[in-house]
Write a protein that holds these residues in place. Structure first.
Motif: not given
Lengths: 364, 335
Positions: B118-137
């Motif tokens: 599902g899309k939700h999981e996908l966005y979560q995964a991308i977000y998790k990856l992005g959070r390693r670089f920035t705190w700003n969602p």
């Protein structure tokens, strides 16, 4: 309509019982043999794995006997298995056999898919009859695997080598002949008793070797050149968690209810492999980690070019939990003397390790 | 600035502009390993078991080339990008396998891409990856939208202008418009066309395929590749050949093969790696289709590290000679 199916170990026995009870017109191709392999190799794409080649050989031999409806497991997974049926159908058509392949969906619809397919094959027999026949098939399967477990224990310690194998062959025959629950039960108990009464070397402490790897090559003795019997001859006790009866028990009944027998194995694999990579790759890594303390060694069986097992093999060599692993790749080029030499060397190594370990223990 | 390394192998050819935009949007610097060389290939294959396929060996070599050059290495585990269609085990096991065989590699950024969840999981995964670089969602969101746009633009560039991935990447990264080196727009009417099908990591890695595309262009053939087709054309061909796709990257093989065999090209060359699970079956499907049609010559080349340049060239020459002769005969008949 005449039904045919490929072989995998003793799987033909429960299916035979099922078809007989439902009056399905069926043919069993000859047990996997050299000709099956040659046929499979001749008509398969060259880079395919041994399960594809052998099952193709089985299907061709079934078609030669007049089968026009062929059962073939399929399922959408990550392994090539899901693509087998499509390709094999094309190959059979190109060879001039007008056979239809019925896919046995093993991964999606589980029990229902299987029962519905049986219903279709049996010309719409009533559900009550299908379920009772199915149960009887399962009972035969369970009996076979129960006896095989005892055989695995007896093989390494029997005084006269080969006794257990002879008894097992007779037991298979008797189970195949049995046509009601009572006979089946009598056969099972009788043979387990006989196996337990085989004269054994009471002082022997056999090495324990786990057999892990890909499902088909584990269960089809022809493809792994009877590795379990050979290990038994070398006085090694074989442990294997993969049995068809276990698979049916969990995959058909318990998994849909939320019980997963493999959770423990997957958990063990997590530090090294975080996700399912298809086939039995995750389980191979997990079993190595899990059994590192219990067993003396592991034999890892995989078909040549098997994708999940290659990944597993790459990862397995770097786990912290240390246990000797012998990877044997099965394909049409494998020869018995070569395999035996490797097994003997492996068993020597394991014996040496055990001796060293015992010495350390004595010093401590 | 954090440096993220991207190995120039496997999925690089499909997704590089997307990944680059994403990481740059998050304020990281992207480092790409140099093009494959023999040293890269040898160092990679020395790490893995012998029957690992060639592209994965090349991949390991590229990771080794990045050791010491970056702070992180980006290795996604792409399970599925289309519903109910799965990817090869090697892509799934890639992050874990790299960690196992190259213990000295920089920390691995892995992300599970699975559309089936599902899309939700996908966005979560991308977000998790992005959070390693920035705190700003919001920054992660912005970067991923920009990345997706870059990906669409990249694909469009290839299918509309008939560019290969390397040409398209070159064009995207250079701000000034660079015309492709080969005039791809209007072929001379008599110019023969050859379609090369297979996965981009085999087609565009000039080292492992012995500059196949370059050789064809030098022989004055117009080269067509799977990326030059639209998704609809590819899917239509797949439906015709086998009913529905099973593998994630099936379009490049069965789709493109099926399309080019029937679209009047003068020849089709299929490239596969030895020991490739999906390819062993897909190539067979295309092969059978070609044999059934009997209209377009088809040749399959299997690559591995023991493949010799002379062998590839000899087979290529023979294949081209055959096409040339066939074409001449047809011209004569027309006269």
């Amino acid at each position: 309509m005449r039904v045919g199916m490929p072989h995998m170990g003793n799987l033909y026995i429960p299916f035979k019982a099922l078809f007989q009870r439902l009056n399905v017109d069926y043919v069993m191709p000859p047990l996997t043999n050299q000709r099956t392999l040659s046929l499979g190799v001749r008509y398969s794409p060259e880079g395919m794995c041994i399960p594809f080649k052998l099952t193709l050989g089985n299907l061709i031999e079934a078609a030669e006997l007049g089968a026009d409806t062929l059962l073939m497991p399929a399922g959408s997974g990550i392994c090539r298995l899901g693509y087998y049926a499509k390709t094999q159908e094309q190959i059979l058509h190109d060879l001039g056999y007008n056979a239809e392949i019925v896919c046995l969906g093993v991964s999606q619809r589980k029990l229902f898919g299987l029962l519905e397919m049986i219903k279709r094959l049996s010309n719409d027999a009533p559900w009550s009859k299908i379920i009772s026949a199915f149960r009887f098939g399962l009972a035969k399967l369970n009996a076979l695997d129960r006896i095989e477990r005892v055989v695995q224990k007896v093989r390494p310690v029997e005084r006269v080598k080969g006794t257990a194998n002879k008894l097992f062959a007779k037991a298979i025959e008797a189970i195949d002949q049995a046509d009601d629950y009572n006979t089946l039960k009598r056969v099972q108990i009788g043979y387990i008793d006989q196996l337990n009464q085989v004269t054994k070397d009471s002082e022997a402490q056999p090495l324990v070797v786990g057999i892990i790897g890909e499902f088909y090559v584990l269960l089809e003795p022809f493809s792994n050149l009877d590795i379990e019997k050979e290990l038994g001859k070398l006085g090694v006790e074989v442990r294997r968690t993969t049995f068809i009866s276990e698979w049916t028990k969990f995959s058909l009944f318990l998994n849909p209810m939320g019980v997963n027998e493999k959770d423990r194995i997957h958990k063990a694999a997590l530090p090294y492999l975080k996700r399912d990579i298809g086939g039995d790759g995750w389980e191979s890594v997990g079993e190595k980690v899990l059994h590192a303390k219990e067993y003396d060694g592991l034999v890892h069986l995989a078909p040549f070019t098997c994708m999940p097992e290659i990944v597993a093999q790459n990862i397995m060599s770097s786990t912290k939990e240390n246990i000797p692993v012998l990877t044997i790749l099965c394909d049409e080029q494998i020869a018995k003397p070569g395999m035996l030499t490797r097994l003997e060397a492996f068993v020597d190594l394991l014996e040496y390790r055990r001796r060293v370990k015992n010495k350390h223990r004595q010093i401590d | 600035m954090i440096k993220v390394g991207i190995p120039r192998a496997l999925l690089y050819y499909q997704y590089y502009p997307m990944w680059k935009t994403f990481f740059e949007g998050l304020g990281a610097e992207v480092v790409v390993s140099p093009p494959t060389t023999q040293a890269i290939l040898s160092s990679g294959s020395s790490r893995v078991v012998a029957d690992t396929c060639l592209p994965v060996k090349v991949f390991c070599g590229h990771v080794l080339a990045l050791v010491g050059e970056c702070d992180y290495i980006f290795i996604p585990a792409i399970r599925s990008v289309k519903s109910k269609i799965c990817n090869c085990s090697k892509f799934l096991g890639l992050p874990d396998m790299t960690k196992a065989v190259i213990p000295e590699s920089p920390p691995i950024l892995d992300i599970d891409i699975d559309i089936n969840k599902g899309k939700h999981e996908l966005y979560q995964a991308i977000y998790k990856l992005g959070r390693r670089f920035t705190w700003n969602p919001f920054k992660v969101r912005q970067a991923s939208i920009a990345a997706w746009q870059a990906h669409l633009k990249y694909k469009q560039l290839m299918s509309n202008h008939g560019l290969t991935p390397s040409q398209a990447i070159e064009r995207i990264s250079n701000t000034t418009e660079v015309e492709p080196k080969t005039p791809s727009g209007n072929p001379t009417p008599n110019q023969a066309t050859i379609a090369v099908i297979g996965h981009p990591y085999l087609l565009y890695d000039a080292h492992i395929n012995y500059r196949l595309i370059h050789r064809l262009e030098q022989a004055h053939y117009k080269v067509l590749t799977p990326e030059m087709l639209t998704t609809e054309e590819l899917e239509l061909a797949i439906t015709r050949l086998i009913g529905g796709a099973y593998w994630t990257y099936e379009e490049e093989m069965v789709g493109a093969g099926g399309h080019y065999l029937e679209s009047g090209t003068d020849g089709v060359i299929g490239i596969m790696a030895f020991g490739c699970g999906p390819d062993s079956l897909m190539m067979d499907i295309v092969h059978r289709w070609a044999a059934r049609l009997r209209t377009t010559p088809f040749m399959s080349l299997t690559l591995e590290e023991h493949t010799a340049e002379a062998g590839v060239v000899t087979r290529l020459e023979a294949f081209l000679d055959m096409i040339h002769r066939k074409k001449r005969r047809r011209l004569k008949l027309c006269v």
